[in-house]
Design an enzyme around this catalytic site. Structure first.
Site, PDB file in Angstrom:
ATOM      1  N   ARG A  35      48.528  33.551  35.153  1.00 16.34           N
ATOM      2  CA  ARG A  35      47.741  33.844  36.362  1.00 16.34           C
ATOM      3  C   ARG A  35      47.246  32.514  36.891  1.00 16.34           C
ATOM      4  O   ARG A  35      46.488  31.819  36.199  1.00 16.34           O
ATOM      5  CB  ARG A  35      46.574  34.780  36.035  1.00 16.34           C
ATOM      6  N   ASP A  86      42.166  46.304  49.297  1.00 17.05           N
ATOM      7  CA  ASP A  86      41.813  45.337  48.250  1.00 17.05           C
ATOM      8  C   ASP A  86      40.572  44.585  48.726  1.00 17.05           C
ATOM      9  O   ASP A  86      40.150  44.713  49.885  1.00 17.05           O
ATOM     10  CB  ASP A  86      43.008  44.382  48.013  1.00 17.05           C
ATOM     11  N   HIS A 104      51.359  39.321  43.713  1.00 23.47           N
ATOM     12  CA  HIS A 104      50.899  39.947  42.473  1.00 23.47           C
ATOM     13  C   HIS A 104      51.950  40.990  42.080  1.00 23.47           C
ATOM     14  O   HIS A 104      51.738  42.192  42.212  1.00 23.47           O
ATOM     15  CB  HIS A 104      49.534  40.593  42.719  1.00 23.47           C
TER      16      HIS A 104
HETATM   17  N1   CP Z   1      44.274  44.299  39.432  1.00 21.42           N
HETATM   18  C1   CP Z   1      44.155  43.247  38.610  1.00 21.42           C
HETATM   19  O1   CP Z   1      45.040  42.401  38.477  1.00 21.42           O
HETATM   20  O2   CP Z   1      42.986  43.227  37.910  1.00 21.42           O
HETATM   21  P1   CP Z   1      42.439  42.008  37.032  1.00 21.42           P
HETATM   22  O3   CP Z   1      42.124  40.889  37.997  1.00 21.42           O
HETATM   23  O4   CP Z   1      41.211  42.539  36.349  1.00 21.42           O
HETATM   24  O5   CP Z   1      43.503  41.606  36.074  1.00 21.42           O
HETATM   25  N1  NVA Z   2      43.398  39.867  45.879  1.00 26.04           N
HETATM   26  C1  NVA Z   2      42.652  39.857  44.647  1.00 26.04           C
HETATM   27  C2  NVA Z   2      43.341  40.672  43.603  1.00 26.04           C
HETATM   28  C3  NVA Z   2      42.636  40.752  42.291  1.00 26.04           C
HETATM   29  C4  NVA Z   2      43.409  41.528  41.270  1.00 26.04           C
HETATM   30  C5  NVA Z   2      42.459  38.424  44.177  1.00 26.04           C
HETATM   31  O1  NVA Z   2      43.398  37.632  44.244  1.00 26.04           O
HETATM   32  O2  NVA Z   2      41.341  38.096  43.763  1.00 26.04           O
END
Ligand code: CP
Ligand code: NVA
Length: 307
Positions: free
Chosen positions: A102, A224, A129
């Site tokens: 990540r 989101d 994602h």
């Molecule tokens: N939706 C998602 O990726 O959640 P986290 O940021 O908690 O991993």
């Molecule tokens: N768009 C959000 C998604 C979190 C899972 C972010 O990048 O923070």
């Protein structure tokens, strides 16, 4: 394919194959038990940002399959700071069988995959994602089957989650519309890619400013956070722009009567999504979060060549 960096890298058939495997693995989880196909395998999980779902679902996917996972925190690795990405990739390739990362910059997960000798999974970047997109598609197919021509609407910021959702919709033949305010559009390169996919699958793409226009006739409404990780200094500005894009009962009235409401979570309740909708009869937010486990098991199994 060695890595899982974007849903757009995979063909429609490959994506459907992963989803079918994920559905099978979910059935097994609730009946006969888990296949021990990760025995002797360890997933290295590199996190440059916080996580609940991604971290726990990947960890549990490995454990349930008889394998293990290793959490590497932002302060430990210092990807590209303490050590170059190329060096991190080559060192970890000698210790673990598969990596998940990540990251802030999408180029960093691409660079990691370039140098790693083991498969690399994108666990969220500033661009997309894809693991979320797979769990989302799985949740939509559980609700509506594989029928093409569904109307999926995203309301809010044209962010990383929206990119993967748009691409998976285009791959699977679902129409995708987005209602986003000026200045918060999807990246042009992601839109161009979606248009190329849509031209092959017959998907319709629609880009609106008005959230009500975006959700007209929708079977799926998705939203989101208004401020993604890494954009925290823009929070106050964004809180002023996005309120008309809140997913609430009034917005749902313009959608299909059987509409389902989705959110990748974490949700900022009563900002982008009201409590009433999040906890109401149309909401699928928790099954959607749970599907991360099964969708990622399928991705892990395919990349490790065990299913
Ligand atoms: N939706 C998602 O990726 O959640 P986290 O940021 O908690 O991993
Ligand atoms: N768009 C959000 C998604 C979190 C899972 C972010 O990048 O923070």
């Amino acid at each position: 394919m060695k890595d899982f960096i974007a849903v757009s890298d995979y063909s429609s058939d490959e994506i459907q194959g992963l989803l079918d495997l994920a559905i099978d693995l979910k059935k097994e989880y609730f009946s006969s038990g888990n296949r021990p196909f990760f025995k002797g395998r360890v997933l290295g999980m590199i996190f440059q940002k916080p996580s609940l779902r991604t971290r726990v679902s990947f960890d549990m996917a490995m454990r349930q399959g008889g394998g293990d996972a290793l959490y590497l925190s932002p302060s430990e690795i210092g990807l590209g700071k303490r050590e170059s990405i190329a060096d991190v990739a080559r060192v970890l390739s000698g210790y673990v069988q598969i990596l998940m990362a990540r990251v802030f910059e999408h180029a960093h997960v691409v660079e990691l995959a370039k140098w790693a000798e083991v498969p690399v999974i994108n666990g969220l970047s500033d661009y997309n994602h894809p693991c979320q997109g797979m769990a989302d598609a799985m949740t939509i197919q559980e609700a509506f089957g594989k029928s093409r021509g569904l109307n999926v609407s995203y309301v809010g910021d044209g962010n990383n989650v929206a990119v993967s959702l748009m691409h998976v919709c285009a791959k699977l033949g679902w129409n995708f519309s987005i209602g986003s305010p000026q200045g918060y559009d999807l990246q042009p390169a992601a839109v161009k890619l979606a248009q190329e996919i849509a031209a092959q699958t017959g998907t319709r793409l629609h880009f609106a400013r008005d959230p009500h226009e975006a959700v007209r006739g929708a079977q799926v409404i998705y939203t989101d956070t208004w401020t993604s990780m890494g954009q925290e200094e823009e929070t106050a500005k964004r809180e002023k722009v996005f309120p008309p894009y809140q997913v609430n009962s009034e917005l749902l009235r313009g959608a299909d009567r059987d509409v389902i409401v989705m959110h990748c979570l974490p949700a900022h309740r009563n900002h982008e999504l009201t409590d009433e909708v999040a906890d109401g009869p149309h909401s699928r937010i928790f099954p959607q979060a749970h599907n991360r486990l099964h969708a990622q098991k399928a991705i892990l199994a395919r990349l490790l060549g065990v299913a």
